[in-house]
Design a protein around this motif. Structure first.
Motif, PDB file in Angstrom:
ATOM      1  N   MET A 177      50.916  41.895  41.510  1.00  0.00           N
ATOM      2  CA  MET A 177      50.285  42.086  42.809  1.00  0.00           C
ATOM      3  C   MET A 177      48.913  41.413  42.819  1.00  0.00           C
ATOM      4  SD  MET A 177      51.360  46.008  43.570  1.00  0.00           S
ATOM      5  CE  MET A 177      50.691  45.938  45.205  1.00  0.00           C
ATOM      6  N   TYR A 178      48.384  41.256  44.003  1.00  0.00           N
ATOM      7  CA  TYR A 178      47.115  40.561  44.178  1.00  0.00           C
ATOM      8  C   TYR A 178      45.979  41.281  43.448  1.00  0.00           C
ATOM      9  CZ  TYR A 178      43.178  38.334  46.528  1.00  0.00           C
ATOM     10  OH  TYR A 178      42.025  37.657  46.785  1.00  0.00           O
ATOM     11  N   PHE A 179      45.944  42.601  43.537  1.00  0.00           N
ATOM     12  CA  PHE A 179      44.896  43.370  42.880  1.00  0.00           C
ATOM     13  C   PHE A 179      44.980  43.224  41.359  1.00  0.00           C
ATOM     14  CE2 PHE A 179      43.130  47.381  41.194  1.00  0.00           C
ATOM     15  CZ  PHE A 179      41.833  47.229  41.663  1.00  0.00           C
ATOM     16  N   GLN A 180      46.164  43.189  40.814  1.00  0.00           N
ATOM     17  CA  GLN A 180      46.346  43.002  39.372  1.00  0.00           C
ATOM     18  C   GLN A 180      45.880  41.600  38.954  1.00  0.00           C
ATOM     19  OE1 GLN A 180      50.503  43.852  39.105  1.00  0.00           O
ATOM     20  NE2 GLN A 180      50.155  45.953  38.338  1.00  0.00           N
ATOM     21  N   LEU A 181      46.157  40.620  39.795  1.00  0.00           N
ATOM     22  CA  LEU A 181      45.705  39.262  39.506  1.00  0.00           C
ATOM     23  C   LEU A 181      44.178  39.202  39.462  1.00  0.00           C
ATOM     24  CD1 LEU A 181      46.423  36.264  39.133  1.00  0.00           C
ATOM     25  CD2 LEU A 181      46.322  36.045  41.617  1.00  0.00           C
ATOM     26  N   LEU A 182      43.526  39.870  40.405  1.00  0.00           N
ATOM     27  CA  LEU A 182      42.062  39.915  40.387  1.00  0.00           C
ATOM     28  C   LEU A 182      41.536  40.610  39.136  1.00  0.00           C
ATOM     29  CD1 LEU A 182      41.197  40.712  44.121  1.00  0.00           C
ATOM     30  CD2 LEU A 182      41.002  38.538  42.915  1.00  0.00           C
ATOM     31  N   GLN A 183      42.220  41.652  38.683  1.00  0.00           N
ATOM     32  CA  GLN A 183      41.813  42.339  37.458  1.00  0.00           C
ATOM     33  C   GLN A 183      41.928  41.423  36.236  1.00  0.00           C
ATOM     34  OE1 GLN A 183      44.304  45.825  37.415  1.00  0.00           O
ATOM     35  NE2 GLN A 183      42.692  47.126  38.293  1.00  0.00           N
ATOM     36  N   VAL A 184      43.006  40.643  36.181  1.00  0.00           N
ATOM     37  CA  VAL A 184      43.196  39.721  35.070  1.00  0.00           C
ATOM     38  C   VAL A 184      42.109  38.642  35.095  1.00  0.00           C
ATOM     39  CG1 VAL A 184      44.725  37.935  34.129  1.00  0.00           C
ATOM     40  CG2 VAL A 184      45.654  40.150  34.827  1.00  0.00           C
ATOM     41  N   ILE A 185      41.783  38.134  36.269  1.00  0.00           N
ATOM     42  CA  ILE A 185      40.740  37.128  36.394  1.00  0.00           C
ATOM     43  C   ILE A 185      39.392  37.703  35.966  1.00  0.00           C
ATOM     44  CG2 ILE A 185      39.430  35.742  38.047  1.00  0.00           C
ATOM     45  CD1 ILE A 185      42.086  35.365  39.582  1.00  0.00           C
ATOM     46  N   ALA A 186      39.068  38.903  36.414  1.00  0.00           N
ATOM     47  CA  ALA A 186      37.797  39.539  36.051  1.00  0.00           C
ATOM     48  C   ALA A 186      37.737  39.805  34.549  1.00  0.00           C
ATOM     49  CB  ALA A 186      37.621  40.840  36.830  1.00  0.00           C
ATOM     50  N   ALA A 187      38.831  40.267  33.971  1.00  0.00           N
ATOM     51  CA  ALA A 187      38.853  40.537  32.534  1.00  0.00           C
ATOM     52  C   ALA A 187      38.665  39.249  31.736  1.00  0.00           C
ATOM     53  CB  ALA A 187      40.154  41.225  32.150  1.00  0.00           C
ATOM     54  N   SER A 188      39.305  38.171  32.175  1.00  0.00           N
ATOM     55  CA  SER A 188      39.159  36.913  31.440  1.00  0.00           C
ATOM     56  C   SER A 188      37.732  36.364  31.581  1.00  0.00           C
ATOM     57  CB  SER A 188      40.187  35.894  31.912  1.00  0.00           C
ATOM     58  OG  SER A 188      39.936  35.512  33.245  1.00  0.00           O
ATOM     59  N   CYS A 189      37.109  36.548  32.725  1.00  0.00           N
ATOM     60  CA  CYS A 189      35.712  36.116  32.893  1.00  0.00           C
ATOM     61  C   CYS A 189      34.786  36.908  31.981  1.00  0.00           C
ATOM     62  CB  CYS A 189      35.274  36.293  34.346  1.00  0.00           C
ATOM     63  SG  CYS A 189      36.002  35.096  35.470  1.00  0.00           S
ATOM     64  N   LEU A 190      34.989  38.217  31.894  1.00  0.00           N
ATOM     65  CA  LEU A 190      34.153  39.033  31.022  1.00  0.00           C
ATOM     66  C   LEU A 190      34.363  38.680  29.552  1.00  0.00           C
ATOM     67  CD1 LEU A 190      34.366  42.525  32.778  1.00  0.00           C
ATOM     68  CD2 LEU A 190      32.425  40.955  32.680  1.00  0.00           C
TER      69      LEU A 190
END
Length: 72
Positions: free
Chosen positions: A2-15
């Motif tokens: 889902m879109y929210f999960q994709l945003l979480q993965v992007i945020a986690a990879s940035c951190l």
């Protein structure tokens, strides 16, 4: 995914990337301090190549009066 999960993965990879960069900088600073402490100063100087400034081409000079052989 889902879109929210994709945003979480992007945020986690940035951190994770930010944490890795900060860790690498800390290791680099520690290594530089170690080198500065253990190496003699001559190894820490910048090793650039010194070159002469280019000179303008000169016109051919006429021989001086003392250079002329007047013995006859």
């Amino acid at each position: 995914m889902m879109y929210f999960q994709l945003l979480q993965v992007i945020a986690a990879s940035c951190l994770m990337t930010l944490a890795l960069v900060l860790l690498l900088r800390a290791v680099e600073q520690r290594a530089l301090r170690w080198f500065r402490r253990h190496l003699s100063p001559r190894y820490l100087k910048p090793c650039g190549v010194r070159r002469r400034a280019p000179q303008a081409p000169q016109a051919p000079q006429a021989p001086a009066a003392s250079d002329i052989d007047e013995s006859v």
